[in-house]
Every structure is written in C-alpha cells, then in structure tokens.
Design an enzyme around this catalytic site. Structure first.
Site, PDB file in Angstrom:
ATOM      1  CG  HIS A 212      -1.913   1.030   1.302  1.00  0.00           C
ATOM      2  ND1 HIS A 212      -1.614   2.335   1.599  1.00  0.00           N
ATOM      3  CD2 HIS A 212      -3.251   0.985   1.079  1.00  0.00           C
ATOM      4  CE1 HIS A 212      -2.726   3.055   1.556  1.00  0.00           C
ATOM      5  NE2 HIS A 212      -3.737   2.255   1.244  1.00  0.00           N
ATOM      6  NE  ARG A 255      -5.751  -1.234  -0.766  1.00  0.00           N
ATOM      7  CZ  ARG A 255      -6.809  -1.898  -0.345  1.00  0.00           C
ATOM      8  NH1 ARG A 255      -6.753  -3.216  -0.254  1.00  0.00           N
ATOM      9  NH2 ARG A 255      -7.915  -1.272  -0.027  1.00  0.00           N
ATOM     10  CE  LYS A 258      -9.267  -0.245  -3.579  1.00  0.00           C
ATOM     11  NZ  LYS A 258     -10.030  -0.825  -2.492  1.00  0.00           N
ATOM     12  CG  ASP A 261      -7.490   8.851  -2.720  1.00  0.00           C
ATOM     13  OD1 ASP A 261      -7.297  10.075  -2.619  1.00  0.00           O
ATOM     14  OD2 ASP A 261      -7.941   8.159  -1.786  1.00  0.00           O
ATOM     15  CB  CYS A 263      -4.635  11.184  -0.029  1.00  0.00           C
ATOM     16  SG  CYS A 263      -5.129   9.459  -0.098  1.00  0.00           S
ATOM     17  CE1 TYR A 264      -3.140   5.859  -0.718  1.00  0.00           C
ATOM     18  CE2 TYR A 264      -4.852   5.796  -2.385  1.00  0.00           C
ATOM     19  CZ  TYR A 264      -4.383   5.447  -1.140  1.00  0.00           C
ATOM     20  OH  TYR A 264      -5.159   4.677  -0.315  1.00  0.00           O
ATOM     21  CG  ASP A 341     -10.704   9.823  -3.369  1.00  0.00           C
ATOM     22  OD1 ASP A 341     -10.293   9.593  -4.502  1.00  0.00           O
ATOM     23  OD2 ASP A 341     -11.174   8.939  -2.624  1.00  0.00           O
ATOM     24  CG  ASP A 348     -11.200  14.778   3.385  1.00  0.00           C
ATOM     25  OD1 ASP A 348      -9.973  14.855   3.552  1.00  0.00           O
ATOM     26  OD2 ASP A 348     -11.721  13.937   2.623  1.00  0.00           O
ATOM     27  CG  HIS A 351      -8.611  13.360   0.427  1.00  0.00           C
ATOM     28  ND1 HIS A 351      -9.452  12.759   1.346  1.00  0.00           N
ATOM     29  CD2 HIS A 351      -8.050  12.356  -0.299  1.00  0.00           C
ATOM     30  CE1 HIS A 351      -9.405  11.449   1.165  1.00  0.00           C
ATOM     31  NE2 HIS A 351      -8.563  11.173   0.177  1.00  0.00           N
TER      32      HIS A 351
HETATM   33  C1  LIG Z   1       2.175   9.354   8.883  1.00  0.00           C
HETATM   34  C2  LIG Z   1       1.092   8.360   8.774  1.00  0.00           C
HETATM   35  C3  LIG Z   1       0.367   7.983   9.993  1.00  0.00           C
HETATM   36  C4  LIG Z   1       0.862   7.831   7.583  1.00  0.00           C
HETATM   37  C5  LIG Z   1      -0.232   6.920   7.233  1.00  0.00           C
HETATM   38  C6  LIG Z   1      -0.054   6.517   5.819  1.00  0.00           C
HETATM   39  C7  LIG Z   1      -1.193   5.684   5.330  1.00  0.00           C
HETATM   40  C8  LIG Z   1      -1.221   4.273   5.743  1.00  0.00           C
HETATM   41  C9  LIG Z   1      -2.082   6.273   4.530  1.00  0.00           C
HETATM   42  C10 LIG Z   1      -3.228   5.624   3.911  1.00  0.00           C
HETATM   43  C11 LIG Z   1      -4.463   5.741   4.750  1.00  0.00           C
HETATM   44  C12 LIG Z   1      -5.745   5.455   4.046  1.00  0.00           C
HETATM   45  C13 LIG Z   1      -6.850   6.412   4.235  1.00  0.00           C
HETATM   46  C14 LIG Z   1      -5.879   4.370   3.326  1.00  0.00           C
HETATM   47  C15 LIG Z   1      -7.135   4.098   2.606  1.00  0.00           C
HETATM   48  O1  LIG Z   1      -7.210   2.757   2.368  1.00  0.00           O
HETATM   49  P1  LIG Z   1      -8.478   2.288   1.507  1.00  0.00           P
HETATM   50  O2  LIG Z   1      -8.536   0.820   1.490  1.00  0.00           O
HETATM   51  O3  LIG Z   1      -9.703   2.977   2.017  1.00  0.00           O
HETATM   52  O4  LIG Z   1      -8.155   2.957   0.137  1.00  0.00           O
HETATM   53  P2  LIG Z   1      -7.630   2.375  -1.232  1.00  0.00           P
HETATM   54  O5  LIG Z   1      -8.808   1.810  -1.881  1.00  0.00           O
HETATM   55  O6  LIG Z   1      -7.129   3.591  -1.951  1.00  0.00           O
HETATM   56  O7  LIG Z   1      -6.542   1.388  -0.933  1.00  0.00           O
HETATM   57 ZN   LIG Z   2      -7.462   9.352  -0.160  1.00  0.00          ZN
END
Ligand SMILES: CC(C)=CCC/C(C)=C/CC/C(C)=C/COP(=O)(O)OP(=O)(O)O
Ligand SMILES: [Zn+2]
Length: 412
Positions: A212, A255, A258, A261, A263-264, A341, A348, A351
């Site tokens: 991830h 991932r 997927k 988004d 934030c990535y 996103d 939010d 993001h």
């Molecule tokens: C500094 C710190 C604490 C960093 C955290 C980094 C981190 C793990 C970020 C991702 C968090 C997140 C909202 C994932 C969404 O997964 P999902 O399964 O909802 O989304 P997807 O479908 O895009 O994988």
């Molecule tokens: Zn996001």
C-alpha cells in the site's frame, strides 16, 4: 476490495472529460482551470481552524491531525495563522500531552505515535520559540523507547496497541527531527520493515498485508532516516511504485487494481524523490570509488562531459510529476476551496493536506536543492501555482523544518 473494470472505466471517462474541456477551453479559461485556487483553499483552511471544536466532535481522537493538516497546508501556501490562533493552538496541544510523554488524540487521551507526529508537525509549522519550547524532547524519547518492540524491531502505536509501519515512521521521524535518534530505537528496524515488503515490491502495513502506498512511503522514509535502506529490495519497490501512476489520470492509486486518489499524490508521489536521494547517494559513492558510472564516463572522450552526463541522469524522474500536477489541479480542486480524492467526492482536510503536499513535492522533486525555485517547466499551469517546498522525509514545511533543527541542535 479491488476496483471493478466498470468503476475504472467510469473514472477514466470522468477524468478524460475534465482533460478534454481543459484542452478545448479558450486561453483565459485554460489559465483559470490550471490555476491553483489559493485564496479559496486558504479560506477553507482558515474556516476549519477557527471552527475546530465542531470538527473535533467527529474526529475526537485525531485533534492534532486536524491541526497538522490545516497548519501544514497553510504553510505550503505561504500563510501563517494569526498570532492569537497560534497561541491557542500551542496551548491546545499542551493539553494533549500525556504526562508519560508524547501526545494523545485529545486532552486526557493516552499518547499515540501518530498524533505525536501530528502535534510535533503542527508546532514545527507554526515555528518560533513559543511553539518549539513546548515540545518536551526527554519525555518524548521515554515514550518512543516504551513503544519500541525489541524482538521484532517495530513500534507499537500506543501502550498495549497494534504494531505497524506507521509506528516505525512516526517514531523515527519525530526522533530524527528532535535529534534523539538513539541506537535502541534503530535496532532491527530494517528487518521489521523488510518483513512487510511484499512479493509485489511495495510495503504493507504489517507482515503478510497487501502492499500500500501509505505504508510504502512510511517504510522507505523511516529506513532512509535510520540509514538502513539496504534492508529493502529497492528495484522491486521502484518497479511497484512506478506502475501505480495512472496512465490516463496522471494521479496515483494506493494499491494494485484500485482507483487513483488525490492523497496518494503524496504517499506514492513522495516515494520517488526518496528513491532519487538513495540513487544519488549510491552514485556519489560509486563515482568517488570505481564502479558502474565509469562505463558511462569512459563512453565519452571528454571525461568532464561524461561526469556531467552521469550527474544529469540522477535527476531524471522515475515517474511523471507533470501529469501528477495535472491530476491534482484539474481533477482534485473544489471551486470554493479544498481538495479531494477524485471528481465527485467531498473535500476534507486530510485530502487537502496530502493533495497540496503531493503538488509541492511534484513541483520541487526535479530540483537538486529543494530550497531553490524550480524553473517554470517544472510547474504545471501558471508559475504562481508554485507552493513552498516540504521536507521529502518528514513532510514538514522545509524552511520551518530547518529553523526547528537549528533550535533543537542548540538545545542538545
Ligand atoms: C504518517 C502516517 C500515519 C501515515 C499513514 C499513511 C497511510 C497508511 C495512509 C493511507 C491511509 C488510508 C486512508 C488508506 C485508505 O485505504 P483504503 O482501502 O480505504 O483505500 P484504497 O482503496 O485507496 O486502498
Ligand atoms: Zn485518499
């Protein structure tokens, strides 16, 4: 669950529509569409900061995170909180301190590594002696040492809590900043993070979990700060990360299979400058000894030109930072402020923070010195889109980070 082909096609169609209307827009409209809507974002951020108590009711254990997302975003947009709000924020974060060290998610809550990172990041972004002197390094070190799990090398996120790669990153980055990165924190760290690297090449949250973007950034950054990056399969990691950028969208997915988004843009887009840093270090070690770069140098009759060519190659990106900026600016901005996103989602602060952090990183990642102003060719849209630079390892505003380092070195 992975994105279905139908979801992927629907997103591609939406994004293509956005790009088409951008391409067909007249000169003025195109300039408007590719512009960073600074004042609108600042307005949204400032409203959030003055209405924090209302947001706290839904994010009760993430209060320092809200502060960090907002204050860091404002810093990238080159705006400080006014002095009264700075003092309120510093005083509020004092109430989040756990007497046993570290910061909890709110007043009276036990310390958590992620909210400790967020609280420290907020105070660094505010800057100045009032903010920085409120950080208790000795107590934080006690907390970090208590969270360390010596048998695996990882870190628990709180007393009796879960262990994952976020723990490694938040613990190591806070220690790195505060100049308290003592050897017991570093023991077996590389082994733990490497045990989370998957067959795909990216890093998962814990051993056996799916690769991830969030954890990949955290694992790589933690090991660079710990000087243990050799524990990872770096070509595998690069290969995985490079294929996470959408060919149509320009944004990143977190991932395999997927949807992209915003934030990535930071979690995945931020991996490339880190890899570049590792490669640059390797090349400088190798050019000062014997090794691979000599082949390139010998190809040129003029050795000076060969050396310059080798150096230039270090700055070729492994991803497409221009396409990434295009996705953020054209698909992730909301007209009345805030970033998202993907088209159709609501704004939010999380993001907004990571879209802006990703935008800043994409604008500055080709510059050798992150403090230099990049040439206009590195900035998508008008040059006024340029954000302040962020530290590639900590994601704290670069200049305030340097001031904080000076402050903590003088206190050590
Ligand atoms: C500094 C710190 C604490 C960093 C955290 C980094 C981190 C793990 C970020 C991702 C968090 C997140 C909202 C994932 C969404 O997964 P999902 O399964 O909802 O989304 P997807 O479908 O895009 O994988
Ligand atoms: Zn996001």
């Amino acid at each position: 669950m992975s994105a279905t082909t139908r979801e992927q096609k629907a997103l591609e169609a939406k994004v293509s529509d956005v790009f088409r209307s951008f391409a067909s827009a007249g000169y003025r409209n195109r300039a408007f569409l590719s512009e960073l809507w600074r004042e609108e974002h600042l307005d949204y951020l400032l409203k959030g900061m003055t209405r924090l108590p209302a947001s706290f009711t839904v994010l009760d254990s993430s209060r320092p995170w809200l502060c960090y997302w907002i204050v860091h975003s404002m810093a990238l947009l080159d705006r400080q909180l006014d002095p009264a709000l700075q003092t309120d924020t510093i005083e509020f974060l004092k109430h989040c301190k756990d007497p046993l060290g570290g910061y909890g998610g709110g007043p009276g809550q036990i310390a958590h590594l992620a909210t400790t990172y967020a609280a420290v990041g907020t105070l660094v972004s505010i800057g100045g002696a009032q903010a920085l002197s409120s950080i208790d390094r000795e107590k934080i070190l006690e907390f970090l040492l208590r969270m360390k799990d010596p048998s695996s090398g990882g870190f628990r996120l709180h007393d009796g809590g879960e262990m994952d790669v976020r723990g490694c990153y938040t613990a190591i980055s806070v220690a790195y900043l505060l100049n308290i990165l003592v050897p017991p924190l570093l023991e077996k760290l590389g082994e733990y993070v490497a045990s989370c690297q998957t067959y795909e090449g990216g890093i998962g949250g814990e051993p056996g979990a799916e690769a991830h973007g969030g954890y990949t950034y955290c694992g790589l950054a933690a090991l660079i700060m710990a000087d243990q990056v050799d524990s990872l399969d770096l070509p595998g990691l690069l290969n995985w990360a490079a294929f996470r950028q959408g060919k149509v969208e320009g944004g990143f997915q977190g991932r395999t299979n997927k949807l992209v988004d915003g934030c990535y843009s930071f979690w995945q887009g931020g991996v490339f400058p880190l890899l570049q840093q590792v490669v640059t270090k390797l090349i400088s070690q190798q050019t000062s000894g014997s090794s691979i770069m000599h082949e390139e140098i010998e190809d040129d009759s003029d050795t000076e030109i060969g050396v310059r060519k080798a150096r230039n190659q270090q700055h070729r990106p492994f991803h497409n930072p221009t396409a990434l900026q295009g996705y953020i600016l054209l698909c992730c901005q909301v007209l009345n402020g805030g970033l998202i996103d993907k088209p159709g989602k609501s704004k939010d602060y999380y993001h907004t923070c990571y879209c802006l952090s990703g935008l800043s990183t994409a604008q500055h990642c080709l510059s050798t010195n992150p403090e230099d102003h990049p040439p206009s060719s590195h900035v998508f849209g008008p040059y006024s889109n340029l954000l302040d630079s962020t530290h590639p390892l900590l994601n704290f505003h670069m200049k305030r980070y340097m001031e904080a380092v000076d402050y903590f070195v003088s206190k050590a």
